[in-house]
Write an enzyme that holds these catalytic residues in place. Structure first.
Site, mmCIF file in Angstrom:
data_model
loop_
_atom_site.group_PDB
_atom_site.id
_atom_site.type_symbol
_atom_site.label_atom_id
_atom_site.label_comp_id
_atom_site.label_asym_id
_atom_site.label_seq_id
_atom_site.Cartn_x
_atom_site.Cartn_y
_atom_site.Cartn_z
ATOM 1 N N CYS A 20 89.469 36.108 53.002
ATOM 2 C CA CYS A 20 88.115 35.838 53.468
ATOM 3 C C CYS A 20 87.503 34.711 52.637
ATOM 4 O O CYS A 20 88.080 34.237 51.657
ATOM 5 C CB CYS A 20 87.242 37.085 53.377
ATOM 6 S SG CYS A 20 86.992 37.675 51.691
ATOM 7 N N CYS A 23 87.153 35.482 48.950
ATOM 8 C CA CYS A 23 88.394 35.243 48.191
ATOM 9 C C CYS A 23 88.550 33.763 47.881
ATOM 10 O O CYS A 23 88.889 33.380 46.758
ATOM 11 C CB CYS A 23 89.604 35.737 48.985
ATOM 12 S SG CYS A 23 89.664 37.507 49.288
ATOM 13 N N ASP A 429 87.566 10.499 72.884
ATOM 14 C CA ASP A 429 88.526 9.399 72.912
ATOM 15 C C ASP A 429 88.574 8.900 74.360
ATOM 16 O O ASP A 429 88.183 9.619 75.285
ATOM 17 C CB ASP A 429 89.900 9.883 72.457
ATOM 18 C CG ASP A 429 90.954 8.791 72.535
ATOM 19 O OD1 ASP A 429 90.643 7.651 72.153
ATOM 20 O OD2 ASP A 429 92.067 9.089 73.004
ATOM 21 N N ASP A 604 93.384 13.100 72.154
ATOM 22 C CA ASP A 604 94.732 13.510 72.559
ATOM 23 C C ASP A 604 95.853 12.789 71.831
ATOM 24 O O ASP A 604 97.006 13.200 71.925
ATOM 25 C CB ASP A 604 94.911 13.289 74.057
ATOM 26 C CG ASP A 604 95.053 11.816 74.414
ATOM 27 O OD1 ASP A 604 94.402 10.983 73.761
ATOM 28 O OD2 ASP A 604 95.818 11.501 75.346
ATOM 29 N N ASP A 608 94.057 10.293 66.937
ATOM 30 C CA ASP A 608 92.892 11.176 66.950
ATOM 31 C C ASP A 608 93.037 12.370 66.013
ATOM 32 O O ASP A 608 92.068 13.092 65.776
ATOM 33 C CB ASP A 608 92.654 11.708 68.370
ATOM 34 C CG ASP A 608 92.342 10.606 69.358
ATOM 35 O OD1 ASP A 608 91.545 9.715 69.015
ATOM 36 O OD2 ASP A 608 92.913 10.624 70.466
#
Length: 709
Positions: A20, A23, A429, A604, A608
């Protein structure tokens, strides 16, 4: 340990047991406070702790011993070991959940007659004792096994003088089992074996869901590096060719790159000329011509001619490796998102321990016997168990993920929905996102296409393939010869013809805004073919829908500025920028954050991935590269860009459900804890109440399936 160019060094460790944000904060703060450490960053998804030393004399042993004192085991980071550790944890949680489900179901089989009587009759002393022993003999070994993830975590924490959320859970389960056996031996009426194992079953559901959501987030950085060729053809001084692993390529080596191969490292052309497809690196749809003396980047695809290049960087210093480092850094920064459940849990342990201890001490001091006082304390531990709190977010995430899955959107990270609900700015994009990413012929003339197709079939060039796609099926030209970076020529029906650049075909080298090919027979008319990447049909509608939800929109692309301008004007997007490198995109996204924008990046290409990693939230189409999909938080399939709007709507609805669950959990504890402290609820009713609270938050989460938005 890796040496850095600035005189420092870095060291990577695999940390086990960190689950978590609390932690993560404890580990990063503890390690960063050590002498000689510049900074420390933990990736919760992979368990990778990256430590940067101020000098090259840093002590990795000190880091590992400090982690041991904090209650966490560690080892030098190995990706294969990290993946294996995650797989082992998943199998362990699955098995523990199965054992808990078996134990809860069978323990209930013997507990129900105790509550309601058998065949409508109260149980006699002998039958009651038999049912209690049967329930205990089934529930206890199941609880001891299913509770091991909690018991081991609690022991590691207590061993170093600290307490985490698993401590009260472990104490509550063990005390409940102990009291139940005591009651059975003393022929008491009430035992709570079923409560103990049911408690573990419900808690394990939340932990298993969290693990499954985390396991979907695979390492995008590893996928990026996998795009590099595993080996390269190196030329020795006497011209002999031999294959050498990528890691052994040194600066200055001569490398032979054949058509269809990717450049293994950043290099400069020594011999030959060709066209490179840089779409993975820049997103630019138009191939780039390279000649002697020009720099080529790792990951570029050689389309036509044979190249001899001289390595200018090792694989670790290539453009692809640099993008991978940006992706990994972005993924680590994402893990700093602190969930509301973690914030609430940070105060849970001391408050509950204090409340349970006060209940026992005050109850005994006010005249209750030690047995009754202990039962009340155990009831406090059980009824305030953070099961509802632990399920508040995962239950909503699973319901929201299922709803988006039906809309062909895959959610890879539960925390992504939280971030997606917070976005204020959307960055697209161009190529492959706002456009379909496939060049198509503009206004195709069937007769002209039929003339040029025999030559186009002989080329692997993207524009030639687009031309062939419009052809009904002509024969291949004869005596075809391809000239690197120029085009192809051959014989069609006895006449010599050429297809390629304007100058290659014999026309003036005019430059238009569209990508183009020229075709012509010798001493005859020349035909110009123009290509464009079509805009997605619902792109404009999607952008308008985003604006109606109060979001601003921008386009960032590595493509030519003129091509980006055309798309931006067609979609009425005023903010746009073209010719951007991967680092430029990532830096731009980070700069948006400094002025208060929470950005959603939709991309994509390989160019990117860094921007996807550093954005507040990220999405990629299903046609994107594996690396881009892995760097994104959500992946949508199909040609419909409206999935972006749907995902934002569902994420906002999920945030509302999660906040409702948190509010209910807080109200439940405010009422239930005092009731248990005053003896109004015994451990059995406490387990029922705790289970009921979990059911309420789960049912509220399931409202996601029928919510209008």
């Amino acid at each position: 340990m890796k040496l850095a160019k600035d005189g420092g060094a870095t060291f990577d460790l695999l940390v086990k047991g960190a689950r978590c944000a609390a932690c993560m904060a404890k580990i990063e703060t503890g390690v960063a406070a050590l002498p000689g450490v510049r900074n420390a960053r933990l990736n919760l998804t992979s368990g990778k702790l990256s430590v940067a030393f101020e000098s090259r004399s840093g002590d990795p042993g000190l880091i590992m011993s400090t982690l041991k004192k904090l209650g966490y085991d560690s080892a030098p980071y190995d990706p294969s070991q990290a993946a294996a550790a995650q797989d082992r944890e998943g199998r362990r949680l699955t098995l523990a959940l199965g054992v808990a489900a078996f134990g809860a179901g069978n323990a209930m089989m013997f507990s129900v007659p105790i509550w309601a009587g058998l065949f409508g009759q109260e149980l006699g002393p002998a039958a009651l004792t038999m049912m209690q022993w049967a329930s205990g003999l089934i529930a206890t070994p199941c609880a001891l096994y299913a509770g091991m993830p909690f018991f081991q975590s609690a022991w590691r924490s207590l061993r170093v003088g600290r307490a985490n959320m698993d401590v009260p859970i472990s104490i509550g389960v063990i005390l409940t089992l102990g009291i139940s056996f005591t009651e059975t031996l003393l022929h008491g009426k009430d035992t709570y074996f079923d409560a103990a194992i049911s408690l573990l079953f419900l808690l394990l559901i939340g932990r298993w869901l969290d693990h499954k959501l985390r396991s979907r987030a695979r390492g995008a950085a590893a996928d990026l590096l996998a795009m590099q060729a595993p080996a390269a053809t190196v030329l020795t001084a006497d011209g002999v060719q031999h294959r050498r692993p990528l890691a052994e390529i040194e600066v200055g080596d001569l490398i032979l790159v054949r058509p269809g191969e990717r450049l293994p490292v950043d290099a400069r052309v020594e011999v030959g000329n060709s066209e490179l497809d840089n779409a993975l690196l820049t997103g630019e749809s138009r191939p780039v011509r390279v000649a002697i003396g020009e720099l080529c980047r790792a990951g570029a695809l050689n389309l036509s001619g044979m190249l001899t290049v001289r390595a200018e960087a090792r694989s670790d210093d290539s453009a692809v490796a640099a993008i991978a480092r940006l992706v990994e850094a972005g993924a680590q920064s994402k893990s700093r998102y602190v969930r509301l459940a973690d914030r609430a849990a940070s105060v849970y342990v001391p408050v509950v321990h204090t409340a349970a201890a006060l209940t026992f001490v005050l109850g005994w001091s006010l005249g209750l016997g030690p047995r009754e006082a202990l039962l009340r304390a155990v009831a406090v531990l059980i009824i305030t168990c953070p099961c509802a709190l632990g399920l508040a977010v995962p239950a909503v995430q699973v319901a929201a993920s299922a709803r988006l899955f039906r809309r062909q959107v895959l959610v890879k990270s539960g925390a992504a929905l939280e971030r997606l609900a917070e976005v204020t700015h959307v960055v697209f994009d161009k190529t492959g996102v706002l456009t379909l990413g496939r060049p198509t012929l503009i206004d195709p003339d069937p007769d002209a296409v039929a003339l040029a197709a025999p030559l186009a079939r002989a080329s692997s060039h993207p524009l030639a393939r687009a031309l062939v796609a419009e052809d009904a099926g002509t024969d291949l030209a004869l005596n075809v010869v391809e000239t690197a970076g120029q085009g192809v020529e051959g014989v069609i029906q006895g006449r010599r013809a050429r297809l390629g650049r304007a100058s290659f075909v014999g026309c003036d080298d005019t430059r238009g805004s569209e990508t183009e090919l020229w075709f012509g027979f010798d001493d005859d008319i020349k035909i110009r073919f123009r290509f464009a990447d079509r805009i997605r049909p619902d792109a404009r509608e999607t952008i308008e829908a985003l604006r109606s939800r109060g979001l601003s929109v921008e386009i960032l692309s590595g493509d030519l500025p003129q091509a980006v301008r055309t798309v931006a004007e067609a979609l009425d997007v005023r903010q746009w920028c073209g010719g951007m490198t991967p680092a430029d995109k990532a830096a731009w996204i980070q700069s948006l954050a400094t002025v208060g924008h929470r950005s959603l990046m939709v991309g994509d290409g390989l160019n990117d991935t860094a921007a996807l990693a550093v954005a507040h939230a990220a999405m990629a189409p299903g046609t994107a590269l594996d690396a881009s999909q892995n760097a994104a938080d959500l992946v949508f399939s199909g040609d419909a860009l409206g999935s972006v709007v749907a995902a934002i709507d569902v994420a906002r609805a999920a945030r509302r459900r999660a906040l409702e669950n948190f509010g209910f959990s807080a109200l439940y504890n405010l009422i239930a804890a005092p009731a248990a402290m005053f003896g109004l609820i015994n451990p059995f009713l406490a387990a029922l109440a705790m289970s009921g609270s979990s059911l309420v938050v789960t049912l509220n989460a399931l409202r996601m399936h029928r919510a209008g938005r």
